[in-house]
Design a protein around this motif. Structure first.
Motif, short mmCIF file in Angstrom:
data_model
loop_
_atom_site.label_atom_id
_atom_site.label_comp_id
_atom_site.label_asym_id
_atom_site.label_seq_id
_atom_site.Cartn_x
_atom_site.Cartn_y
_atom_site.Cartn_z
N THR A 84 -69.28 -36.01 -51.44
CA THR A 84 -69.36 -35.36 -52.93
C THR A 84 -70.67 -35.08 -53.16
O THR A 84 -71.05 -34.42 -54.25
N ILE A 85 -71.43 -35.51 -52.47
CA ILE A 85 -73.17 -35.41 -52.52
C ILE A 85 -73.59 -33.96 -52.72
O ILE A 85 -74.28 -33.92 -53.67
N GLY A 91 -75.71 -36.63 -59.37
CA GLY A 91 -74.91 -37.77 -59.79
C GLY A 91 -75.14 -38.83 -58.82
O GLY A 91 -74.39 -39.93 -58.71
N TRP A 92 -76.18 -38.71 -57.78
CA TRP A 92 -76.25 -39.60 -56.66
C TRP A 92 -77.82 -40.20 -56.86
O TRP A 92 -78.62 -39.37 -57.19
N ASP A 106 -73.77 -44.39 -57.20
CA ASP A 106 -73.21 -43.19 -58.11
C ASP A 106 -73.84 -43.39 -59.42
O ASP A 106 -73.44 -44.59 -59.98
N ARG A 107 -74.23 -42.50 -60.09
CA ARG A 107 -75.04 -42.67 -61.33
C ARG A 107 -74.00 -42.69 -62.33
O ARG A 107 -74.22 -43.52 -63.40
N THR A 109 -70.80 -44.10 -61.92
CA THR A 109 -70.25 -45.45 -62.11
C THR A 109 -71.05 -46.90 -61.67
O THR A 109 -70.37 -47.81 -61.99
N TRP A 113 -72.57 -47.27 -52.62
CA TRP A 113 -71.99 -46.24 -51.32
C TRP A 113 -72.77 -46.42 -50.05
O TRP A 113 -74.16 -46.40 -50.04
N GLU A 130 -67.51 -46.68 -50.33
CA GLU A 130 -68.03 -47.54 -51.36
C GLU A 130 -68.11 -49.00 -50.73
O GLU A 130 -67.04 -49.42 -50.12
#
Length: 176
Positions: A84-85, A91-92, A106-107, A109, A113, A130
């Motif tokens: 998903t990056i 978001g990472w 993961d920014r 949650t 990972w 994760e």
């Protein structure tokens, strides 16, 4: 970050300093960063870690310092398309490396990972998993505990140091 983890980092730092220069071969825990040196907008867990240890090298695991964090974000440019990056690069956050492979947060949650070893380079991998639900759990189990052996291919001087410190024997430690 829990007070116990802060204390453990401080105790291990003191033990490493006491054994310098020999310990520099396998580990180094930076002193905590000044509040104004920590970049704005970082996740709270990472900010807390940088205030306790501004850069942490433990065997093959290296967590970025305030001065090196921006320089390792290039890993995001090479993330495999299946992850998903590429869809949500903002978001990472690359927080460090294990050998040459990136460790990411993961920014949204705060989960940590990585690309587990599959016999190919991480950027050609087809697996992204994760490791821990948060940075504190990651540091406690995978950097300073028995999980280090799960991340690295062989025993090394950091593994021996953890064993000497009794950090590999705790049966209460469980994978996050």
């Amino acid at each position: 970050m829990t007070p116990e983890l802060r204390q453990l980092i401080g105790e291990l730092r003191a033990d490493l300093v006491e054994d310098e220069p020999a310990s520099l071969e396998y580990a180094h825990f930076g002193e905590g960063a000044a509040i104004d040196a920590v970049p704005a907008g970082l996740p709270t867990d990472l900010r807390d870690l940088l205030l306790v240890a501004d850069g942490l090298r433990a065997g093959l695991v290296e967590l970025a310092s305030t001065s090196t964090l921006a320089g390792i974000q290039y890993h995001l440019d090479h993330a495999p398309d299946f992850s998903t990056i590429p869809e949500d690069r903002a978001g990472w956050l690359v927080i460090g490396t294990c050998g040459d492979d990136p460790i990411l947060m993961d920014r949204g949650t705060g989960a940590v990972w990585y690309f587990p070893p599959t016999g190919t380079e991480w950027f050609m991998s087809d697996t992204f998993e994760e490791l821990a639900p948060d940075l504190g759990s990651f540091v406690d189990y995978y950097v300073l505990g028995p999980g280090y052996a799960e991340l690295t291919p062989s025993d090394d001087l950091w593994f021996a140091f953890l064993d000497e410190q009794g950090l590999l024997d705790d049966e209460e430690d469980e994978s996050p």
